[in-house]
Design a protein around this motif. Sequence first.
Motif, PDB file in Angstrom:
ATOM      1  N   VAL A 221       0.854  -1.194   0.000  1.00 49.11           N
ATOM      2  CA  VAL A 221       0.000   0.000   0.000  1.00 49.11           C
ATOM      3  C   VAL A 221       0.889   1.242   0.000  1.00 49.11           C
ATOM      4  O   VAL A 221       2.061   1.191   0.394  1.00 49.11           O
ATOM      5  CB  VAL A 221      -0.935   0.023   1.226  1.00 49.11           C
ATOM      6  CG1 VAL A 221      -1.839  -1.202   1.232  1.00 49.11           C
ATOM      7  CG2 VAL A 221      -0.140   0.113   2.526  1.00 49.11           C
ATOM      8  N   SER A 222       0.331   2.359  -0.442  1.00 45.60           N
ATOM      9  CA  SER A 222       1.041   3.637  -0.462  1.00 45.60           C
ATOM     10  C   SER A 222       0.527   4.522   0.663  1.00 45.60           C
ATOM     11  O   SER A 222      -0.688   4.649   0.862  1.00 45.60           O
ATOM     12  CB  SER A 222       0.852   4.341  -1.810  1.00 45.60           C
ATOM     13  OG  SER A 222       1.487   3.626  -2.848  1.00 45.60           O
ATOM     14  N   LEU A 223       1.470   5.129   1.402  1.00 43.81           N
ATOM     15  CA  LEU A 223       1.117   6.048   2.486  1.00 43.81           C
ATOM     16  C   LEU A 223       2.033   7.262   2.430  1.00 43.81           C
ATOM     17  O   LEU A 223       3.235   7.138   2.148  1.00 43.81           O
ATOM     18  CB  LEU A 223       1.281   5.355   3.847  1.00 43.81           C
ATOM     19  CG  LEU A 223       0.264   4.277   4.215  1.00 43.81           C
ATOM     20  CD1 LEU A 223       0.713   3.535   5.466  1.00 43.81           C
ATOM     21  CD2 LEU A 223      -1.113   4.896   4.428  1.00 43.81           C
ATOM     22  N   LEU A 224       1.478   8.417   2.716  1.00 48.96           N
ATOM     23  CA  LEU A 224       2.285   9.634   2.811  1.00 48.96           C
ATOM     24  C   LEU A 224       3.150   9.538   4.063  1.00 48.96           C
ATOM     25  O   LEU A 224       2.653   9.209   5.142  1.00 48.96           O
ATOM     26  CB  LEU A 224       1.385  10.864   2.881  1.00 48.96           C
ATOM     27  CG  LEU A 224       2.117  12.208   2.995  1.00 48.96           C
ATOM     28  CD1 LEU A 224       2.982  12.460   1.764  1.00 48.96           C
ATOM     29  CD2 LEU A 224       1.107  13.337   3.185  1.00 48.96           C
ATOM     30  N   MET A 225       4.452   9.805   3.914  1.00 51.39           N
ATOM     31  CA  MET A 225       5.371   9.665   5.033  1.00 51.39           C
ATOM     32  C   MET A 225       6.275  10.885   5.096  1.00 51.39           C
ATOM     33  O   MET A 225       6.666  11.452   4.071  1.00 51.39           O
ATOM     34  CB  MET A 225       6.240   8.404   4.858  1.00 51.39           C
ATOM     35  CG  MET A 225       7.024   8.032   6.111  1.00 51.39           C
ATOM     36  SD  MET A 225       8.434   6.955   5.720  1.00 51.39           S
ATOM     37  CE  MET A 225       9.602   8.153   5.098  1.00 51.39           C
ATOM     38  N   THR A 226       6.608  11.303   6.327  1.00 50.73           N
ATOM     39  CA  THR A 226       7.552  12.400   6.525  1.00 50.73           C
ATOM     40  C   THR A 226       8.742  11.897   7.336  1.00 50.73           C
ATOM     41  O   THR A 226       8.601  11.023   8.191  1.00 50.73           O
ATOM     42  CB  THR A 226       6.903  13.580   7.261  1.00 50.73           C
ATOM     43  OG1 THR A 226       6.502  13.154   8.582  1.00 50.73           O
ATOM     44  CG2 THR A 226       5.684  14.090   6.502  1.00 50.73           C
ATOM     45  N   LEU A 227       9.913  12.440   7.024  1.00 50.06           N
ATOM     46  CA  LEU A 227      11.125  12.165   7.790  1.00 50.06           C
ATOM     47  C   LEU A 227      11.956  13.439   7.722  1.00 50.06           C
ATOM     48  O   LEU A 227      12.570  13.728   6.698  1.00 50.06           O
ATOM     49  CB  LEU A 227      11.902  10.983   7.203  1.00 50.06           C
ATOM     50  CG  LEU A 227      12.987  10.339   8.075  1.00 50.06           C
ATOM     51  CD1 LEU A 227      13.476   9.032   7.457  1.00 50.06           C
ATOM     52  CD2 LEU A 227      14.177  11.258   8.314  1.00 50.06           C
ATOM     53  N   GLY A 228      11.957  14.202   8.815  1.00 51.49           N
ATOM     54  CA  GLY A 228      12.617  15.500   8.770  1.00 51.49           C
ATOM     55  C   GLY A 228      11.988  16.345   7.666  1.00 51.49           C
ATOM     56  O   GLY A 228      10.771  16.477   7.577  1.00 51.49           O
TER      57      GLY A 228
ATOM     58  N   THR B 162       5.403  10.030  -0.762  1.00 49.70           N
ATOM     59  CA  THR B 162       4.489   8.893  -0.737  1.00 49.70           C
ATOM     60  C   THR B 162       5.330   7.629  -0.889  1.00 49.70           C
ATOM     61  O   THR B 162       6.069   7.488  -1.870  1.00 49.70           O
ATOM     62  CB  THR B 162       3.455   8.982  -1.869  1.00 49.70           C
ATOM     63  OG1 THR B 162       2.671  10.168  -1.685  1.00 49.70           O
ATOM     64  CG2 THR B 162       2.540   7.775  -1.865  1.00 49.70           C
ATOM     65  N   VAL B 163       5.237   6.737   0.059  1.00 52.05           N
ATOM     66  CA  VAL B 163       6.107   5.567   0.128  1.00 52.05           C
ATOM     67  C   VAL B 163       5.267   4.296   0.037  1.00 52.05           C
ATOM     68  O   VAL B 163       4.178   4.218   0.624  1.00 52.05           O
ATOM     69  CB  VAL B 163       6.922   5.562   1.446  1.00 52.05           C
ATOM     70  CG1 VAL B 163       7.827   4.338   1.511  1.00 52.05           C
ATOM     71  CG2 VAL B 163       7.733   6.843   1.553  1.00 52.05           C
TER      72      VAL B 163
END
Length: 264
Positions: free
Chosen positions: A189-196, A201-202
């Motif tokens: 599945v694709s999910l919006l992700m933040t890192l710093g 979308t990962v």
Amino acid sequence: MISGCALTPESAPEPTLSPDAFEARIGQLEERIVQRCDRSDALAAHDRQQAELLAELRDAGVTLRQLRGDIERLKQRGEEPTVVQAQCNDELSETLAAKEMVGRSEWIGLPDVGTYLRARIDSGANTSSLSATEITRFERDGEDWVRFKLGLNEDDVVVEDVRDDWIERPVERRVRIMQAAGSESRPVVSLLMTLGPIRETVEFTLNDRTHLNYPVLLGRRFLMDIALIDVAEDYLHPRPEFPGGRPASEAAEDEINDRDEEEG
């Protein structure tokens, strides 16, 4: 007696070779010829190798004499040899500067879910992975969807309000994982992700990771073209904040506990 002496004795029969003996003799002669030819080839190869080595030695001697002459001329002029330092490729430097540095462990945020989670960065894995339980497949508008909950342990740091929430996402594809007990098909599945500062979308494979230390694993597909890993560091970026969650300033205590788990 005179007549007897006049008689000539019969001539001794000439020796003859049987066909087998003749073939054996010919075989021996052929073997000797081959051995002599092999020795000749080996000697010729040895001579060529020796000539090549002598030529290389002469070239090395010429180069050495030239270097000694250059050094002597520099000494006579009172000059020191100039050391030329290699210059970094500007294009490569710009490429590296455009990528974000991340540690071996980082906090990630899932805005669509409303929580932060600890993630392990692993360049050895191809696709990223999210811990999920109660994965249920269903169909919506003729498309393949999944419903699941985050697969978490009691010690996992998360926004508590979303711990038991259902998450629904369309299935992008399925991957087959080969294991010792056999193969297993997992939804992606694709999910919006933040890192710093990264916001992407990962794609995540869904599987139960509750037996592991990290509920999220980030693989090469995420890292490619946007991030570099410093394996000597961790948590280079602050923990994102979400409603109902703890402030980023309190993340240090959870990070210390995380390091204790790794050392143990």
